[in-house]
Design an enzyme around this catalytic site. Sequence first.
Site, PDB file in Angstrom:
ATOM      1  N   CYS A 142     120.124  84.296  10.657  1.00 28.18           N
ATOM      2  CA  CYS A 142     120.395  83.681   9.745  1.00 28.18           C
ATOM      3  C   CYS A 142     119.411  84.795   8.810  1.00 28.18           C
ATOM      4  O   CYS A 142     119.808  86.110   8.853  1.00 28.18           O
ATOM      5  CB  CYS A 142     119.942  82.771   9.069  1.00 28.18           C
ATOM      6  SG  CYS A 142     120.480  82.408   7.444  1.00 28.18           S
ATOM      7  N   HIS A 239     123.656  79.044  11.705  1.00 27.30           N
ATOM      8  CA  HIS A 239     122.957  77.979  12.009  1.00 27.30           C
ATOM      9  C   HIS A 239     123.235  77.183  13.541  1.00 27.30           C
ATOM     10  O   HIS A 239     123.044  75.848  12.794  1.00 27.30           O
ATOM     11  CB  HIS A 239     121.846  77.020  11.588  1.00 27.30           C
ATOM     12  CG  HIS A 239     120.602  78.386  10.278  1.00 27.30           C
ATOM     13  ND1 HIS A 239     119.991  77.975  10.511  1.00 27.30           N
ATOM     14  CD2 HIS A 239     121.722  78.659   8.843  1.00 27.30           C
ATOM     15  CE1 HIS A 239     118.666  79.264   9.522  1.00 27.30           C
ATOM     16  NE2 HIS A 239     120.057  79.527   8.537  1.00 27.30           N
ATOM     17  N   GLU A 241     121.671  76.198  15.575  1.00 25.09           N
ATOM     18  CA  GLU A 241     120.445  75.294  15.627  1.00 25.09           C
ATOM     19  C   GLU A 241     120.266  74.226  15.577  1.00 25.09           C
ATOM     20  O   GLU A 241     119.384  73.285  15.151  1.00 25.09           O
ATOM     21  CB  GLU A 241     119.373  76.014  16.248  1.00 25.09           C
ATOM     22  CG  GLU A 241     118.199  76.788  14.219  1.00 25.09           C
ATOM     23  CD  GLU A 241     118.885  77.535  14.077  1.00 25.09           C
ATOM     24  OE1 GLU A 241     118.844  77.772  13.272  1.00 25.09           O
ATOM     25  OE2 GLU A 241     120.169  77.931  14.684  1.00 25.09           O
TER      26      GLU A 241
END
Length: 314
Positions: A142, A239, A241
Amino acid sequence: MPIRIQSDLPARSVLENENIFVMTEKRASTQDIRPLKIAIINLMPTKETTETQLLRLLGNTPLQIDISLVRMENHESRHTSEEHLERFYIPSGEIFKHKYDGMIITGAPVEQMPFEDVDYWNELCDIFDYARENVFSTLCICWGAQAGLYHNYGIKKIPLEKKLFGVFENHRSISKNKIADPLLRGFDDVFPVPTSRHTTVSKSQIQKISDLKILAENSTGEVTLCKSADNRSIYMMGHLEYDTDTLANEYKRDKAKNLPIEIPARYFPKNDPTISPPNTWRSTAHLFFSNWLNYYVYQETPFDYTEDSWFYTI
């Protein structure tokens, strides 16, 4: 891949309850193998949450990983205790004494500021420069990806009219021989990626740089994933994660602050924020991080990790 961590790191109990294989330093010292050395430059304010998210994804393949959590020396964290940082993190200046198989540079909630106004910008630039010669592959996420593209190639970020917020469909960019890049091996032709950002980068600017290759784009036509030609730098704009409820928590936080925020796209069932959202990207996330570790870190890095044996052809 068992993750080698300190026995009292808070993420340990969370990961063990999820059957993620973590290994304490004491147990790891009895194994006659060299672990992969991965540095995580954690720029997120809620560091403990980000630690758990990333360790969960790194702990899904069969080798041992030695994690170094890194904090920026020229930045005061307001959301993580000094005790936690002192106990589990090394200062950024410490990494320059070592070499790493892989490095992850996280996002940060500073994307609406000019890069040069971020208090640790010069420090981060030194890390980018260091990584070129001392890390086999660096994964930037990001804002970290936008920062890397700006520092390494001069690609400027572009403000969006409104926050790109939600779970967006992405498609792979297939090569002429229709073989997917190893980083996306096993991916579906269309796959979801959680996204939360106020800025973007120009696809045309990336295409002008011969050293960069676009691997995936989202449903709005923006670049989600690109990499350097030598696989040493990976730039992920989303993202993967994120936990299931991360976007929901961001939405509720901004609503509570009366900030202009829309319901995250393609996230809540029936677009109703009172209904718990499903996680539609979990398998994509595990596959992405496993591919990065396998193809761009483990298969490229040397077994003998002494200073004399480490050699790069740049």
